[in-house]
Design a protein around this motif. Structure first.
Motif, mmCIF file in Angstrom:
data_model
loop_
_atom_site.group_PDB
_atom_site.id
_atom_site.type_symbol
_atom_site.label_atom_id
_atom_site.label_comp_id
_atom_site.label_asym_id
_atom_site.label_seq_id
_atom_site.Cartn_x
_atom_site.Cartn_y
_atom_site.Cartn_z
ATOM 1 N N THR A 152 5.717 1.817 1.829
ATOM 2 C CA THR A 152 4.563 2.219 2.448
ATOM 3 C C THR A 152 4.682 3.360 3.582
ATOM 4 O O THR A 152 5.628 3.148 4.419
ATOM 5 C CB THR A 152 3.766 0.990 3.199
ATOM 6 O OG1 THR A 152 3.240 -0.102 2.268
ATOM 7 C CG2 THR A 152 2.693 1.436 3.849
ATOM 8 N N PRO A 184 0.961 -1.165 0.016
ATOM 9 C CA PRO A 184 0.004 0.051 0.113
ATOM 10 C C PRO A 184 1.019 1.214 -0.010
ATOM 11 O O PRO A 184 2.174 1.273 0.656
ATOM 12 C CB PRO A 184 -0.790 -0.113 1.178
ATOM 13 C CG PRO A 184 0.164 -1.147 2.066
ATOM 14 C CD PRO A 184 0.374 -2.000 1.125
ATOM 15 N N MET A 194 -0.456 4.324 4.864
ATOM 16 C CA MET A 194 -1.510 3.898 5.803
ATOM 17 C C MET A 194 -1.409 4.734 6.914
ATOM 18 O O MET A 194 -0.498 5.561 7.474
ATOM 19 C CB MET A 194 -0.927 2.612 6.278
ATOM 20 C CG MET A 194 -1.095 1.462 5.296
ATOM 21 S SD MET A 194 -0.507 -0.056 6.085
ATOM 22 C CE MET A 194 -1.834 -0.673 7.002
#
Lengths: 117, 109
Positions: free
Chosen positions: B103, B7, B10
């Motif tokens: 990420t 991702p 976050m």
């Protein structure tokens, strides 16, 4: 343990200047050192792999005549950016692995922020 | 080709737990590394997994499933200083690390 020192931390210089960056392993012998470049918010890009006593292996697209790498001892590798131009401005980071197994973690220097005016 | 999927960003709360997932495809495999990179700084080594399973190291744990091409980094008892980018870097058959963009983890009080 496994401390890597990189110098200088910051360089600001005029276009056309050559800049030398040093990478030293302080408490271990590093047969292999790596040179990376990183642009803002992008991934690390491997430029070359440097083995002590031999010529560096450059990644595709990296000009070996522009980015001169010397690994003359087991604790020192240098990267010289020759005739630097504004597009060479970036964050340059070296890393080193200890002798032994190839799957050793790479330990990084603090990086050099290069700004070419 | 070689590929890493994490991702982009976050967000988590101080004191909580967060799991950062990573899937990868490499030509051969010689283990997977996790690194932490604070903004404007160089990466620092966190963990290495070469066999399937969980490796625990203080507040940080890393898991690997080679058959699934999957790893995660688990951070417990989050602190504000954990705000950083976390890089999943598998090692291919040539012992070369494959780097993604990582990420970016944002910790909120």
């Amino acid at each position: 343990g496994a401390v890597v020192s990189q110098h200088p931390s910051w360089v600001i210089c005029k276009s056309g200047t050559s800049v030398k960056i040093e990478c030293r392993s302080l408490d271990f012998q590093a047969t292999t050192m790596f040179w990376y470049r990183q642009f803002p918010k992008q991934s690390l890009m491997l430029m070359a792999t440097s083995n002590e006593g031999s010529k560096a292996t450059y990644e595709q697209g990296v000009e070996k005549d522009k980015f001169l790498i010397n690994h003359a001892s087991l604790t020192l590798s240098t990267l010289t950016v020759t005739s630097a131009h504004p597009e060479d401005s970036s964050f340059y980071i070296c890393s080193a692995i200890t002798t032994g197994a190839d799957n050793q973690p790479q330990h990084f220097g603090d990086g050099t922020r290069l700004s070419i005016l | 080709g070689q590929n890493i999927d994490q991702p982009t960003e976050m967000t988590a709360t101080e004191g909580a737990i967060v799991q950062i997932n990573c899937t990868y495809q490499t030509s051969g495999f010689n283990g997977l590394f996790w690194y932490q990179q604070h903004a404007g700084e160089a990466p620092t080594f966190l963990s290495y997994n070469v066999l399937d399973g969980l490796e625990e190291k203080g507040r940080f744990s890393s898991f690997l499933s080679r058959s699934k091409g999957y790893s995660y980094l688990l951070l417990k008892e989050l602190q504000m200083k954990d705000s950083a980018s976390y890089l999943c870097a598998p090692m291919d058959s040539n012992y070369q690390l494959i780097w993604g963009a990582g990420t970016k983890l944002i910790i909120k009080p």
